[in-house]
Design an enzyme around this catalytic site. Structure first.
Site, short mmCIF file in Angstrom:
data_model
loop_
_atom_site.label_atom_id
_atom_site.label_comp_id
_atom_site.label_asym_id
_atom_site.label_seq_id
_atom_site.Cartn_x
_atom_site.Cartn_y
_atom_site.Cartn_z
N ARG A 1 2.41 -1.60 -1.55
CA ARG A 1 2.72 -1.01 -0.25
C ARG A 1 3.29 -2.03 0.73
O ARG A 1 4.35 -1.81 1.33
CB ARG A 1 1.46 -0.39 0.38
CG ARG A 1 1.10 0.96 -0.14
CD ARG A 1 -0.40 1.12 -0.15
NE ARG A 1 -0.93 0.25 -1.19
CZ ARG A 1 -1.07 0.63 -2.45
NH1 ARG A 1 -0.84 1.85 -2.79
NH2 ARG A 1 -1.49 -0.21 -3.38
N THR A 2 2.59 -3.14 0.93
CA THR A 2 2.97 -4.07 2.00
C THR A 2 4.35 -4.67 1.72
O THR A 2 5.19 -4.76 2.62
CB THR A 2 1.91 -5.18 2.13
OG1 THR A 2 0.62 -4.55 2.17
CG2 THR A 2 2.11 -6.00 3.37
N LYS B 1 5.65 -24.84 -11.01
CA LYS B 1 5.88 -26.21 -11.49
C LYS B 1 5.14 -27.24 -10.64
O LYS B 1 5.36 -28.44 -10.78
CB LYS B 1 7.39 -26.52 -11.46
CG LYS B 1 8.22 -25.60 -12.32
CD LYS B 1 9.70 -25.91 -12.12
CE LYS B 1 10.59 -24.82 -12.68
NZ LYS B 1 11.97 -24.92 -12.21
N ARG C 1 2.20 -13.20 2.09
CA ARG C 1 0.86 -12.84 1.56
C ARG C 1 0.40 -14.01 0.71
O ARG C 1 1.15 -14.52 -0.13
CB ARG C 1 0.92 -11.57 0.72
CG ARG C 1 -0.41 -11.30 0.04
CD ARG C 1 -0.52 -9.94 -0.55
NE ARG C 1 -0.70 -8.93 0.48
CZ ARG C 1 -1.03 -7.67 0.23
NH1 ARG C 1 -1.22 -7.27 -1.00
NH2 ARG C 1 -1.18 -6.80 1.21
N HIS D 1 -5.44 -8.79 7.63
CA HIS D 1 -4.26 -8.04 7.19
C HIS D 1 -3.77 -7.28 8.44
O HIS D 1 -3.99 -6.08 8.58
CB HIS D 1 -4.65 -7.09 6.06
CG HIS D 1 -3.50 -6.48 5.32
ND1 HIS D 1 -2.18 -6.55 5.74
CD2 HIS D 1 -3.48 -5.76 4.16
CE1 HIS D 1 -1.41 -5.91 4.87
NE2 HIS D 1 -2.17 -5.42 3.91
N1 CP Z 1 -2.73 -1.87 1.65
C1 CP Z 1 -2.19 -2.90 0.96
O1 CP Z 1 -2.16 -4.04 1.43
O2 CP Z 1 -1.66 -2.55 -0.25
P1 CP Z 1 -0.89 -3.57 -1.21
O3 CP Z 1 -1.87 -4.56 -1.71
O4 CP Z 1 -0.32 -2.69 -2.30
O5 CP Z 1 0.19 -4.23 -0.40
#
Ligand code: CP
Length: 312
Positions: A58-59, A86, A108, A136
């Site tokens: 999603r993100t 590496k 991320r 998040h």
């Molecule tokens: N909600 C969320 O962060 O989903 P993903 O891990 O798929 O990005």
């Protein structure tokens, strides 16, 4: 008005005014993404790198769509297929990406604080797309946007976050966002999955899910993050589902309507049964749609600071 910050590192760090600015801007972008032509030229002069050191559906897609709908130039980086394998350091990797004239980094990373570290040492705007068990922020922003859209307000709404609070960056960012905007917040789950510091954040704790659901207007249900649990926090997933799983029978027993949110990915049959996840109580896919509008708003407002030369 641009945001009063160069980065979006966490909800803890941003002001209530900045949160409202993002939510109000997202309303306009939600209208844009529902037009036949879903694109605006706002970020034509901006280049963004999506740097993902951890899995995401999603993100990652939501950020990329948001960037493309704002007409930004976009590059995607996945750690597993990069020179990180590496032995390159995080800072070297990011500095090499920035040397190619990238303006913003969406990152991320499995380590809590990784985006905060980067923000200290590089000149680009950093957006935290999830840092380990820490924060998040865009997930929390899209969650509060979805609640505001449904109820017309956040103030006084009772939200319970159910599940693996201990390992959840979504829980912490949601608690910060909801408290800043005046919601009442509770958590519910096995006590082995609720951190001891939780009461210092001003949230109630429910041990029994039915009591929590009777109290709340909204239940934000989380996945059990087995991949982050170093020791077993409960005997089995079957037992977790029995005591904390939300099913249609439980919802019907409440004799009131509550709203179900889930950040995804869902483990169907564990934290939620399909007849709840796909029911009229659930706004899970609306959350995903709102995520694109929220990320467009965050990118647009942070890019304004770059375009007018703030925080140089
Ligand atoms: N909600 C969320 O962060 O989903 P993903 O891990 O798929 O990005």
């Amino acid at each position: 008005m641009p945001l009063s910050t160069k980065h979006l590192l966490g909800i803890k760090e941003i002001s209530e005014q900045d949160i409202w600015q993002i939510l109000e801007t997202a309303v306009r972008f939600k209208e844009v993404i529902n037009r036949p032509i879903k694109k605006v030229p706002s970020l034509r002069d901006i280049t963004i790198a999506n740097v993902f050191f951890e899995n995401s559906t999603r993100t990652r897609i939501s950020f990329e769509l948001a960037e493309r709908r704002l007409s930004a130039d976009v590059v995607n980086f996945t750690a597993s297929s990069s020179s990180v394998a590496k032995g390159e350091t995080l800072l070297d990797t990011i500095n090499n990406i920035l040397a190619m004239k990238v303006d913003m980094i969406v990152m991320r990373h499995p380590s809590p604080g990784a985006p905060h570290f980067l923000a200290k040492y590089v000149n680009a705007s950093i957006i935290n797309a999830g840092d380990g068990t820490h924060e998040h922020p865009t997930q929390a922003l899209l969650d509060v946007y979805s609640i505001q859209e449904y109820f017309g307000r956040i103030q006084g709404i009772k939200v319970v976050i159910v599940g693996d609070i201990m390992h959840s960056r979504v829980a912490l960012s949601n608690i910060f966002a909801l408290k800043k905007l005046g919601a009442e917040v509770a958590v519910c789950g096995p006590l082995s999955l609720i951190p001891r510091y939780i009461s210092t954040l001003g949230v109630h704790v429910f041990e029994h899910v039915q009591q929590a659901l009777l109290w709340c207007d909204v239940a934000n249900v989380l996945r059990i993050q087995l991949e982050r649990q170093k020791v077993k926090a409960f005997p089995s997933l079957r037992e977790y589902a029995l005591y904390y799983g939300i099913n249609k029978e439980l919802l019907s027993s409440l004799n009131k309507r509550i709203l179900i949110l889930h950040p995804g990915p869902i483990n169907r049959g564990i934290e939620l049964t399909s007849d709840v996840a796909d029911s009229e109580h659930s706004i899970i896919l609306q959350q995903v749609e709102n995520g694109v509008a929220i990320r467009m708003a965050v990118l647009y407002l942070l890019a304004e600071n770059i375009q007018i030369g703030n925080f140089q």
